[in-house]
Design a protein around this motif. Structure first.
Motif, PDB file in Angstrom:
ATOM      1  N   ALA A 315       0.846  -1.195   0.000  1.00  7.16           N
ATOM      2  CA  ALA A 315       0.000   0.000   0.000  1.00  7.16           C
ATOM      3  C   ALA A 315       0.884   1.248   0.000  1.00  7.16           C
ATOM      4  N   SER A 316       0.456   2.253  -0.746  1.00  4.82           N
ATOM      5  CA  SER A 316       1.207   3.502  -0.818  1.00  4.82           C
ATOM      6  C   SER A 316       0.458   4.662  -0.184  1.00  4.82           C
ATOM      7  N   SER A 317      -0.765   4.426   0.280  1.00  5.11           N
ATOM      8  CA  SER A 317      -1.559   5.473   0.921  1.00  5.11           C
ATOM      9  C   SER A 317      -2.444   4.853   1.985  1.00  5.11           C
ATOM     10  N   LEU A 318      -2.774   5.643   3.008  1.00  4.40           N
ATOM     11  CA  LEU A 318      -3.702   5.211   4.051  1.00  4.40           C
ATOM     12  C   LEU A 318      -5.150   5.459   3.654  1.00  4.40           C
ATOM     13  N   PRO A 323      -5.716   8.615  -5.196  1.00  8.66           N
ATOM     14  CA  PRO A 323      -5.535   8.136  -6.579  1.00  8.66           C
ATOM     15  C   PRO A 323      -4.294   7.254  -6.734  1.00  8.66           C
ATOM     16  N   GLU A 324      -3.440   7.248  -5.712  1.00  3.05           N
ATOM     17  CA  GLU A 324      -2.226   6.439  -5.798  1.00  3.05           C
ATOM     18  C   GLU A 324      -2.573   4.955  -5.732  1.00  3.05           C
ATOM     19  N   LYS A 325      -2.057   4.202  -6.680  1.00  3.48           N
ATOM     20  CA  LYS A 325      -2.260   2.757  -6.680  1.00  3.48           C
ATOM     21  C   LYS A 325      -1.238   2.106  -5.756  1.00  3.48           C
ATOM     22  N   ILE A 385       8.937 -13.179   2.581  1.00  2.00           N
ATOM     23  CA  ILE A 385       7.620 -13.492   2.017  1.00  2.00           C
ATOM     24  C   ILE A 385       7.795 -13.535   0.495  1.00  2.00           C
ATOM     25  N   PRO A 386       7.477 -14.647  -0.160  1.00  6.71           N
ATOM     26  CA  PRO A 386       7.787 -14.737  -1.594  1.00  6.71           C
ATOM     27  C   PRO A 386       7.055 -13.704  -2.451  1.00  6.71           C
ATOM     28  N   GLU A 387       5.813 -13.393  -2.095  1.00  6.13           N
ATOM     29  CA  GLU A 387       5.065 -12.370  -2.824  1.00  6.13           C
ATOM     30  C   GLU A 387       4.007 -11.780  -1.896  1.00  6.13           C
ATOM     31  N   THR A 388       3.958 -10.466  -1.814  1.00  4.40           N
ATOM     32  CA  THR A 388       2.997  -9.807  -0.941  1.00  4.40           C
ATOM     33  C   THR A 388       1.894  -9.147  -1.754  1.00  4.40           C
ATOM     34  N   THR A 389       0.794  -8.905  -1.067  1.00  6.27           N
ATOM     35  CA  THR A 389      -0.269  -8.074  -1.620  1.00  6.27           C
ATOM     36  C   THR A 389      -0.426  -6.851  -0.728  1.00  6.27           C
ATOM     37  N   ALA A 390      -0.956  -5.793  -1.288  1.00  3.80           N
ATOM     38  CA  ALA A 390      -1.052  -4.525  -0.561  1.00  3.80           C
ATOM     39  C   ALA A 390      -2.123  -4.574   0.515  1.00  3.80           C
ATOM     40  N   SER A 391      -1.839  -3.909   1.638  1.00  2.00           N
ATOM     41  CA  SER A 391      -2.857  -3.720   2.671  1.00  2.00           C
ATOM     42  C   SER A 391      -4.008  -2.898   2.108  1.00  2.00           C
ATOM     43  N   HIS A 392      -5.184  -3.079   2.725  1.00  5.27           N
ATOM     44  CA  HIS A 392      -6.398  -2.444   2.191  1.00  5.27           C
ATOM     45  C   HIS A 392      -6.928  -1.378   3.147  1.00  5.27           C
ATOM     46  N   PRO A 393      -7.020  -0.122   2.703  1.00  3.89           N
ATOM     47  CA  PRO A 393      -7.723   0.877   3.515  1.00  3.89           C
ATOM     48  C   PRO A 393      -9.204   0.515   3.597  1.00  3.89           C
ATOM     49  N   TYR A 394      -9.809   0.762   4.742  1.00  2.86           N
ATOM     50  CA  TYR A 394     -11.252   0.462   4.854  1.00  2.86           C
ATOM     51  C   TYR A 394     -12.079   1.713   4.634  1.00  2.86           C
TER      52      TYR A 394
END
Length: 394
Positions: A315-318, A323-325, A385-394
């Protein structure tokens, strides 16, 4: 060229051999882990008073790993990269059902990293185990509206209370406007020094709790301004976090000097190494070094874990409106860890025991660059961790 290249290649071969000999697979299933790596890690956790998780921020898999570590450690305290006031709000919100969506709509991004759903669920899991949430950081830059509202709740004088309520409403509305526009802008960053002077003056006759809060806010404002202007701030932030940890330690130990309870720390990777920080822009001693000293002063051990993704997204934003992916990254983005990553393969996670390489380094049998040296001296294990996914803002 060959004379220069040969020794370097030999050293790389030595480190490569040590990495290959001392890596162990871990199978991840949510917050449940198994395999030789997990068995080894559990043994080290059980021997430790403090466990410190230095992470790459914004990776959805790390909160689950932290929860699994907590199950083994059974800490009394979770020390987090948030301020003490955010910690209080998180503690209250975690006792309520669901995600704190209403709170975040009122005060956008004010829960810092715990604006991400996976991170908030970690707090809920820890609070269900009655773990205290301890914030050690400066007042968070996105909390002006909430902070002034908190001050207004505590102020006794009518002029101060009215002023604080007015400013709280102003900064709350400003934060919401930034959020609607999809901007990562913050009222605290845009405040002028005159606003801080007014805050100090209007609360001068208030009680010690309000004056302490104002002092905390003003100190944090000065740190942010130094960072924004490029005139400093980093060392001051580290000093503040270490003072907060020492203040907690003194309050817990009391005059009898009883041992500190088991503590689980989770901060960015730069903060939790023993010895010199991993930060490449200077020589800094951070929380991890102080934590080791506190553990050893009571004849206990601190365990330092570096948890990083090899590739994937973070994740790049909280903000869910940003608009940041999510940021995509690869092995090449962490040059100090590339040699380690190159020796590990998925789909399992990997635990790399860094201590044999550290012993070789101390014995003069291994010569590496400064960045790799700081990793080896600062951390006991690298969790890949071999591959991560981004955290999700709620």
């Amino acid at each position: 060229m060959l004379l220069a290249w040969g020794p370097a290649r030999a050293q790389d071969s030595t480190l490569t051999r040590l990495i290959r000999q001392h890596q162990f697979p871990m199978v991840a299933a949510g917050a449940q882990f198994s395999g030789a790596g997990w068995d080894k890690l559990q043994q080290s956790i059980q021997k430790s008073q403090f466990v410190l998780i230095g992470e790459g921020h914004g990776m959805a898999q790390i909160p689950g790993f932290t929860a699994a570590v907590a199950q083994v450690l059974q800490p009394a305290v979770f020390a987090a990269e948030i301020d003490p006031y955010v910690a209080q709000d998180l503690t209250a919100l975690a006792a309520q059902p669901g995600l704190p969506t209403a709170y975040s709509q009122r005060y956008p991004q004010a829960l810092c990293f715990y604006n991400w759903a996976e991170e908030f669920e970690l707090i809920r899991t820890l609070r269900a185990q009655r773990v205290q949430v301890l914030g050690l950081d400066q007042v968070f830059i996105a909390t002006a509206g909430r902070f002034y509202a908190r001050l207004a709740e505590r102020a006794k004088g009518k002029p101060a209370k009215a002023y604080l309520q007015q400013q709280a409403a102003k900064y709350q509305a400003q934060g919401q406007a930034f959020e609607r526009a999809g901007k990562d802008d913050f009222s605290m960053a845009e405040q002028r020094q005159s606003a801080l002077d007014s805050l100090v003056n209007i609360t001068r006759q208030e009680g010690p709790d309000v004056r302490q809060m104002v002092q905390d806010y003003a100190a944090s404002y000065a740190i942010y301004q130094g960072q924004i202007k490029g005139t400093g701030g980093h060392q001051e932030r580290l000093n503040l976090m270490r003072r907060n940890l020492l203040r907690y330690a003194r309050g817990t130990q009391g005059p009898a000097g009883q041992p500190l309870p088991k503590m689980l720390f989770k901060f960015g990777a730069n903060h939790l190494a023993r010895g010199l920080s991993l930060a490449s822009f200077g020589e800094f001693y951070d929380l991890g070094n102080l934590a080791q000293d506190l553990a050893e002063a009571q004849d206990q051990k601190s365990l330092h874990l570096l948890v990083m993704g090899k590739q994937g997204t973070a994740a790049s934003s909280l903000s869910p409106r940003s608009p940041e992916k999510p940021r995509a990254y690869t092995v090449a983005d962490e040059p100090s860890l590339k040699l380690f990553f190159d020796q590990t393969a998925g789909p399992a996670w990997n635990l790399v025991d860094l201590r044999p390489a550290r012993r070789a380094l101390s014995a003069g049998k291994l010569v590496v660059g400064q960045a790799v040296q700081r990793v080896l001296l600062g951390y006991d294990y690298l969790v890949v961790i071999p591959e991560t996914t981004a955290s999700h803002p709620y």
